[in-house]
Design a protein around this motif. Sequence first.
Motif, PDB file in Angstrom:
ATOM      1  N   ARG A   1      59.613 -14.529 -18.310  1.00 62.19           N
ATOM      2  CA  ARG A   1      58.481 -15.384 -18.700  1.00 62.19           C
ATOM      3  C   ARG A   1      58.311 -15.390 -20.217  1.00 62.19           C
ATOM      4  O   ARG A   1      58.115 -16.441 -20.836  1.00 62.19           O
ATOM      5  CB  ARG A   1      57.196 -14.902 -18.030  1.00 62.19           C
TER       6      ARG A   1
ATOM      7  N   LEU B   1      58.090 -15.463 -12.708  1.00 60.66           N
ATOM      8  CA  LEU B   1      57.701 -16.857 -12.909  1.00 60.66           C
ATOM      9  C   LEU B   1      57.186 -17.523 -11.633  1.00 60.66           C
ATOM     10  O   LEU B   1      56.138 -18.151 -11.624  1.00 60.66           O
ATOM     11  CB  LEU B   1      58.879 -17.657 -13.476  1.00 60.66           C
TER      12      LEU B   1
ATOM     13  N   GLY C   1      55.423 -21.012 -12.277  1.00 55.64           N
ATOM     14  CA  GLY C   1      56.240 -20.961 -13.484  1.00 55.64           C
ATOM     15  C   GLY C   1      57.287 -22.060 -13.486  1.00 55.64           C
ATOM     16  O   GLY C   1      57.510 -22.725 -14.500  1.00 55.64           O
TER      17      GLY C   1
END
Length: 276
Positions: free
Chosen positions: A68, A144, A148
């Motif tokens: 991330r 994520l 994400g």
Amino acid sequence: MTEFPWAAVGLNILASIIAVTALMAVVMAVSIRAKNHSIIDIFWGPAFVVVAVVSYLVSAGSEGDSTRRLVVLVLTSVWGLRLGLHIGRRNRGHGEDPRYTALMRHRTGSLVGYLVRKVYGLQGLLVVVVSLPVQVAMYESAPLGVLGGLGIAVWLVGFAFEAVGDQQLARFKAEPANEGRIMDRGLWAWTRHPNYFGDSCVWVGLFLLALGSPVGLLTVVSPIVMTKLLVSYSGKALLEKGMRRKRGAAYDDYIARTSGFFPRPPRRTTRAEGAS
């Protein structure tokens, strides 16, 4: 799930404030010397890159998810550097933007104090606020996941609209035959501001990337502030006021058939397309 590291994020925000303040101070000094405050526009995007780099380095010892953190760093940097290069090329050789010339005519008090209040301090504050998803995302420990992935997808759509829209407009303006005409081709046939729509999507995407925990919801202020700026203040509203003054009926016709922000197929109008 570990407790969210509020203290670390607070220190990150402080580091970002210091970095952005230093950048704005240097840009202001250069601009005063050059007597051209349009220079700040070139550094709007790169200022977010500074925040992303500082946040990535400061959060290195945190429990933030490494994927991330890297994704947010790369996406913010690609967006910010492209925007800075584009505005730099666009502004080269054109002198000071009339907006800043008009602003300076209303100067009161000391030069530095006025510039801090009206230009550099204000823009620095906006950079810190709008970049909150970038800063918070660096400390999100969750992978994520779906949100994400959705954030990356929205960012890609936004970046495409912004970059392609800017390129199409630059190519259109480079053609002498288009002098005085209204750009209504490509993405500009679907929205009057593909670059602003794209910019908004970029920050919605980064906001989604900050949603590794409920804390990320607090950063929704970022896409809201950015979109409000683009639509109601320094972007769409100001630009369209000038275009209507310069292009008159031809621009009114463009408005009638083309979406103001969200893309959609152009409407059919009974009025012939005009040029001024």
